[in-house]
Scaffold this motif. Structure first.
Motif, PDB file in Angstrom:
ATOM      1  N   UNK A   2     -32.039  66.909  22.736  1.00 33.23           N
ATOM      2  CA  UNK A   2     -31.447  67.342  21.466  1.00 33.23           C
ATOM      3  C   UNK A   2     -30.486  66.258  20.973  1.00 33.23           C
ATOM      4  N   UNK A   3     -30.456  66.018  19.685  1.00 38.37           N
ATOM      5  CA  UNK A   3     -29.461  65.098  19.119  1.00 38.37           C
ATOM      6  C   UNK A   3     -28.189  65.895  18.826  1.00 38.37           C
ATOM      7  N   UNK A   4     -27.185  65.712  19.673  1.00 42.18           N
ATOM      8  CA  UNK A   4     -25.974  66.543  19.576  1.00 42.18           C
ATOM      9  C   UNK A   4     -24.983  66.051  18.527  1.00 42.18           C
TER      10      UNK A   4
END
Ligand SMILES: Nc1ncnc2c1ncn2[C@@H]1O[C@H](COP(=O)(O)OP(=O)(O)O)[C@@H](O)[C@H]1O
Ligand SMILES: [Mg+2]
Length: 493
Positions: A2-4
């Protein structure tokens, strides 16, 4: 992944005092808590450990001092941090630690306030304390540098080049509100100290036998060896190795009571003061005992397995597989080894039972001339074979003798059983079936055997038979002749 980077987030740190209350509820006993502190001393290379207490009612203190490596200030603060090590990290082969929690959880299980005083070689002693009241006040994970009578404690460690002292100084669970002169509370406390002592003598017996010294109020604790290695008559099974030799299992059949002196027999009763409580598996992790006499859910505890004890040795990198818990008092074999361990244990258990069977058989032989009571007898009638139930069998004899009204009905039912027994079918099965015929009561609960055996025994003895003769008669009665191992446990009332 996931791109946080664009996702909103917020901090949700554990609330210190409620977290500590949770630690307090993990369920250590004082015995397991002290053992967990000693694990740290052993991992730190200690050769001597001194446990001391000072009864002062609710101001009682208990300390565990070691001459291990000790810690400097930074190391001590790190050690006091809950979760000071990741349980997934690779540990040194002889590290007894596990979750990076033991020091804190074990201490908080017994105290609201505890201190660790430590001295590394070439450093000055350092001290930090956890105080639950202060944590509540500050609502923060904060240590204090404080202990009542600091000088007295400093003196303890000053004589050592390096070492650590864990001091529990508010033992609320053990000494709650007790005054120093409360004799009942004091004697309860002393009783608990005794059981701590015997627990340690068992848990660390292999370390102690290899040179570790543990002192309890300056008196060295003697180790307790569950297998009584070296005693005459001990049967030892060859070791079995699993998982390329890293798991080692070894079965022992301890000598029968008649081969032991009273002193040896009492020694065998161990800290739990009972042979029955001490049968089963002894699971060691790095030679440190986790489970002391338990069948791990594989079998029931039964008196005729009293002589059976099985040692299982595990390294410290199988914790997850064996479900080692935080308190280090539980272990469960993983399913892949279950069958193998079960088979091995069965073999050793049978060997242990054989000791009692043998004694039963010897007794039977001694009184060989005694009458034999089968349940079934073969008879001839008009040139044909029939099978009859033996009316002289003691069980039946007793039943008939006390069932006046029902006697005739019982007789009839027995006659029907006898006349309809499917002999041709049995004969056919016996010759054609590959499955062997089981022996009476094989694979089912033996309570009926044990109960009726005891009843018969009582009857025989009260009718005037000697104890030996009564036992021999039972051994000459079907189906008890198949189970001579139970004879040993008949109670003479
Ligand atoms: N008696 C001691 N001597 C030296 N170091 C210690 C001692 N007790 C604790 N420590 C240090 O504190 C750390 C945390 O201990 P603990 O909370 O029991 O977790 P674990 O034993 O699982 O690592 C240990 O790993 C060790 O580095
Ligand atoms: Mg530890």
């Amino acid at each position: 992944m996931i791109d946080y980077s664009n996702i909103p987030s917020t901090s949700a740190e554990p609330e210190a005092s409620s977290m500590i209350e949770t630690f307090r509820a993990i369920g250590y006993s004082i015995e397991t808590a002290i053992a967990d502190i000693i694990d740290n001393s052993i991992t730190a290379g200690a050769e001597n450990i001194w446990i001391d207490y000072d009864w002062k009612g609710s101001k009682t203190t208990l300390s565990i001092l070691d001459d291990g490596s000790g810690m400097n200030n930074e190391q001590l603060i790190q050690a006091m941090r809950p979760g000071s090590k990741n349980p997934l990290d690779e540990r040194n082969r002889d590290d007894l630690g596990r979750f990076g929690l033991g020091l804190k959880t074990a201490s908080f299980s017994q105290t609201r306030k505890f201190s660790v005083l430590s001295k590394a070689a070439d450093y000055k002693p350092v001290l930090w304390s956890w105080d639950l009241d202060y944590v509540n006040l500050e609502k923060a994970w904060k240590l204090i540098r404080y202990i009542p009578n600091e000088d007295q404690w400093l003196k303890k460690i000053e004589s050592l080049n390096n070492g650590t002292c864990v001091i529990w100084w508010d033992l609320d669970r053990l000494t709650k509100d007790a005054s120093e002169d409360n004799e009942a509370a004091k004697s309860k406390f002393l009783g608990i100290m005794d059981s701590v002592k015997s627990h340690l003598s068992m848990v660390f017996h292999r370390y102690m036998d290899a040179g570790l010294k543990i002192f309890f109020r300056d008196r060295e604790i003697k180790s307790w060896d569950p297998f009584m290695i070296g005693i005459d008559g001990l049967q030892t099974k060859p070791e079995t190795r699993l998982e390329r030799g890293s798991i080692r299992i070894k079965g022992f059949v301890l000598p029968h009571r008649s081969k032991l002196s009273a002193e040896q027999y009492n020694y065998g009763k161990g800290p739990k003061d009972s042979w029955t409580a001490h049968q089963g598996f002894y699971v060691y992790r790095n030679r440190r005992l986790l489970v002391a006499g338990d069948w791990l859910g594989l079998f029931k505890r039964e008196v005729h397995y009293d002589l059976c004890r099985v040692q299982i040795d595990l390294p410290n990198n199988f914790d997850g597989d064996w479900q080692i818990d935080i308190k280090k008092s539980i272990a469960r074999p993983p399913s892949i080894y279950r069958e193998q361990i079960l088979a091995l244990a069965k073999e050793i258990r049978n060997q242990a039972v054989e000791v009692y069977r043998h004694k039963g058989k010897v007794l039977k032989r001694k009184l060989a001339s005694d009458e034999y009571f089968p349940f079934w007898e073969e008879r001839a009638r008009h040139g044909k074979r029939f099978y009859k139930i033996n009316r002289k069998h003691p069980l039946l004899n007793e039943l008939l003798s006390k069932s006046d009204d029902l006697k005739k009905d019982i007789e009839k039912v027995i006659q029907f059983i006898e006349e309809t027994i499917p002999v041709p079918l049995i004969t056919l099965q016996e010759s054609e079936n590959e499955k062997p015929h089981g022996q009476p009561f094989e694979g089912i609960d033996h309570n009926a055997i044990k109960e009726t055996m005891q009843k018969l025994f009582n009857g025989f003895v009260s009718s005037g038979l000697s104890i030996e003769k009564a036992k021999a008669r039972i051994l000459n009665t079907e189906p008890y002749n198949f189970y001579p191992e139970y004879i040993e446990f008949l109670i003479n009332e």
